[in-house]
Enzyme design. Structure first.
Site, PDB file in Angstrom:
ATOM      1  N   TRP A 130     -12.299 -14.340  23.897  1.00  0.00           N
ATOM      2  CA  TRP A 130     -13.055 -13.350  23.103  1.00  0.00           C
ATOM      3  C   TRP A 130     -14.273 -13.952  22.406  1.00  0.00           C
ATOM      4  CZ3 TRP A 130     -12.952  -8.269  21.130  1.00  0.00           C
ATOM      5  CH2 TRP A 130     -13.626  -8.082  19.918  1.00  0.00           C
ATOM      6  N   MET A 131     -15.368 -13.170  22.360  1.00  0.00           N
ATOM      7  CA  MET A 131     -16.564 -13.542  21.592  1.00  0.00           C
ATOM      8  C   MET A 131     -16.969 -12.366  20.711  1.00  0.00           C
ATOM      9  SD  MET A 131     -20.379 -13.713  23.303  1.00  0.00           S
ATOM     10  CE  MET A 131     -20.547 -15.420  23.699  1.00  0.00           C
ATOM     11  N   ASP A 162     -19.640 -12.108  16.837  1.00  0.00           N
ATOM     12  CA  ASP A 162     -20.963 -12.434  16.279  1.00  0.00           C
ATOM     13  C   ASP A 162     -21.610 -13.743  16.775  1.00  0.00           C
ATOM     14  OD1 ASP A 162     -19.743 -10.552  14.690  1.00  0.00           O
ATOM     15  OD2 ASP A 162     -19.940 -11.685  12.836  1.00  0.00           O
TER      16      ASP A 162
HETATM   17  C1  FRU Z   1     -18.851  -9.018  11.826  1.00  0.00           C
HETATM   18  C2  FRU Z   1     -17.686  -9.814  11.263  1.00  0.00           C
HETATM   19  C3  FRU Z   1     -18.176 -10.778  10.211  1.00  0.00           C
HETATM   20  C4  FRU Z   1     -17.140 -11.839  10.188  1.00  0.00           C
HETATM   21  C5  FRU Z   1     -16.742 -11.909  11.653  1.00  0.00           C
HETATM   22  C6  FRU Z   1     -15.301 -12.199  11.897  1.00  0.00           C
HETATM   23  O1  FRU Z   1     -18.722  -8.621  13.126  1.00  0.00           O
HETATM   24  O2  FRU Z   1     -16.708  -8.943  10.744  1.00  0.00           O
HETATM   25  O3  FRU Z   1     -18.405 -10.186   8.951  1.00  0.00           O
HETATM   26  O4  FRU Z   1     -17.627 -13.053   9.715  1.00  0.00           O
HETATM   27  O5  FRU Z   1     -17.068 -10.653  12.225  1.00  0.00           O
HETATM   28  O6  FRU Z   1     -15.051 -12.443  13.241  1.00  0.00           O
END
Ligand code: FRU
Length: 495
Positions: A36-37, A39
């Site tokens: 999974w990817m 941010d």
């Molecule tokens: C946004 C988020 C961020 C957090 C990350 C966790 O997509 O919710 O706020 O750091 O994803 O995976």
């Protein structure tokens, strides 16, 4: 010291990556090495290369305890995977290394500041995730978390700030030995805000100001801020959770927005104008920017939608891809975007049509097809006194599938529709954006990769991005007009 948890992730990703064939991935968008990817993190230029890290759960194609994946590129389009750089292996990040940024230290090392997550059970049994900001230092390959961590925690919050939603630090200025950071937070009631901190040594931080506060205008909690100088102004980018729809600007769910304004670095005051969406498509979130060595501001985002990404039933070897890196600039107070110019180097097999009438029936044009495609299209009314009712272009098309864009000049709306794109889920498949025109004239640049489309409207004034599940043999492109239009186009294959 490399923890066993990080070692396990590295062994696992190396093993599993081999099972994924090249043609099962996007051709020029970065996808999860395995698993999974989400941010993009730590987007930076270091040691002669662009580095992109990302929220990563290698062991599953669903979100889980967050690691940081790593890839490097010289052209922002072809990426080489490097070993996973961080795993949730310290008391303050044992439940996840959440988003953050990377920057070069005065001594030449590469540094991260990121959010560590640790779950805690309160006296009343409530489970809460404590979020703190943490440092790691490295050489572009291996990173060591700082012994000083956490460096920003609940005690550094302004009154009423939440220690449970306190994340995604982004360094936005380093001047006269002072580091400035933007961090997402919310006050009582989950109405998001972006906090400004400053430090001389990265270890001791002082809260300066609230750069922007939501007051329930744009969703609830805000995430992943970025704040930078652009064309004489300052731009704040952020992603909002739990939005309510607003005209054609925002849709329900999680979405993106930006503010443009003036910033006083001493007082920390940011005076901004109207907010706008960053992307009007279905799949775009958590964008982050880097300044390229040649001065360009380049933005990359996660090309996915939180509300649809967990609906898959089958387990897939990778899930999640980045959108194209885009050059951004301000024009008439708006944030314009275009794919990085490096994409022009991938263009081949040019096909040109000029002033071709399209009237009343669907047409396909010789040489205009493909799934790795960059199509520049301009449309206008054949007769300016009788503007067509609707113009559409369909792509990724065969007898069964197609994805389309249709423009209705009288309603000034452009619709992206992927309901025939191969999805078997009852989720949103359409988005509309308001697009102005003169004499029915609009321009569209459509960039297709194997599993996505990104549409740049009127020179980059608006962008619509969406992922596609369409089988890659669906390569057709067609044009249709209800009324009479004239089109000119340039089509390139990419590769
Ligand atoms: C946004 C988020 C961020 C957090 C990350 C966790 O997509 O919710 O706020 O750091 O994803 O995976």
């Amino acid at each position: 010291m490399v923890s066993q948890i990080l070692k396990n992730a590295r062994i696992y990703e190396q093993d599993k990556e081999r099972l994924i064939k090249e043609e099962e991935r996007p051709a020029f968008h970065l996808s999860a090495r395995v698993g999974w990817m989400n941010d993009p993190n730590g987007f930076s230029f270091y040691d002669g290369k662009y580095h992109l890290f990302y929220q990563y759960h290698p062991f599953d194609s669903h979100w889980g305890p967050m690691h940081w994946g790593h890839a490097v590129s010289r052209d922002l389009l072809h990426w080489t995977y490097l070993p996973c750089v961080m795993a949730p292996d310290r008391y303050y990040d044992r439940d996840g290394c959440f988003s953050g940024c990377a920057f070069t230290m005065p001594d030449g090392s590469h540094a991260f500041i990121y959010t560590g997550v640790a779950t805690e059970v309160a006296d009343n049994g409530e489970v809460r995730m404590i979020q703190t900001q943490n440092l790691a230092f490295g050489d572009g390959l291996f990173y060591e978390k700082s012994a000083e961590n956490p460096v920003i925690s609940a005690k550094d919050l302004p009154e009423g700030g939440s220690p449970y939603d306190f994340r995604d630090p982004k360094m936005f200025l380093e001047e006269n030995g002072v580091f400035h950071l933007a961090v997402a937070n919310h006050a009582e009631g989950r109405s998001g805000c972006i906090l400004h901190y400053r430090s001389r040594d990265l270890v001791h931080w002082e809260y300066v100001s609230t750069l922007a506060a939501n007051d329930y205008r744009i969703g609830l909690m805000w995430e992943c801020p970025d704040f930078f100088r652009l064309d004489g102004k300052w731009v704040l980018l952020a992603s909002a959770q739990d939005m309510l729809p607003k005209g054609l600007e925002y849709y329900s769910g999680n979405g993106t927005f930006y503010l443009v304004g003036d910033f006083d670095v001493e007082t920390g005051e940011f005076k901004a104008g109207e907010d706008h969406a960053v992307d009007y498509g279905i799949d775009y979130y958590a964008m982050q920017t880097v300044q390229a060595p040649d001065g360009r501001r380049i933005m990359i985002g996660w090309m996915q939608n939180w509300d649809t990404c967990n609906l898959r039933t089958a387990s897939v070897p990778w899930f999640g891809q980045m959108a194209l890196p885009r050059e951004v600039w301000l024009q008439d107070g708006l944030l314009y975007q275009q794919p990085v110019r490096e994409l022009l180097d991938l263009r081949k097999d040019e096909v040109v049509y000029e002033n071709l009438p399209i009237c009343g029936r669907e047409v396909e044009l010789a040489g205009v097809c493909g799934r790795l495609l960059d199509l520049e299209l301009s449309v206008e009314a054949l007769d300016p006194s009788d503007i067509y009712k609707k113009f559409s272009v369909r792509f990724a098309k065969n007898e069964r599938y197609n994805t389309g864009l249709s423009y209705r000049p009288h309603e000034r709306t452009l619709k992206l529709d992927r309901k025939y794109s191969g999805s078997r889920r009852a989720i949103m498949h359409q988005r509309r954006a308001r697009v102005e025109h003169e004499n029915g004239r609009i321009s569209l640049r459509i960039v297709l990769d194997r599993f996505s489309v990104e549409v740049f409207v009127n020179g980059g004034e608006k962008v619509m991005s969406a992922t596609l599940e369409t089988e890659t043999s669906a390569e057709g492109v067609s044009f249709y007009c209800d009324g009479a239009a004239r089109i000119s186009l340039k089509k390139y294959s990419l590769g």
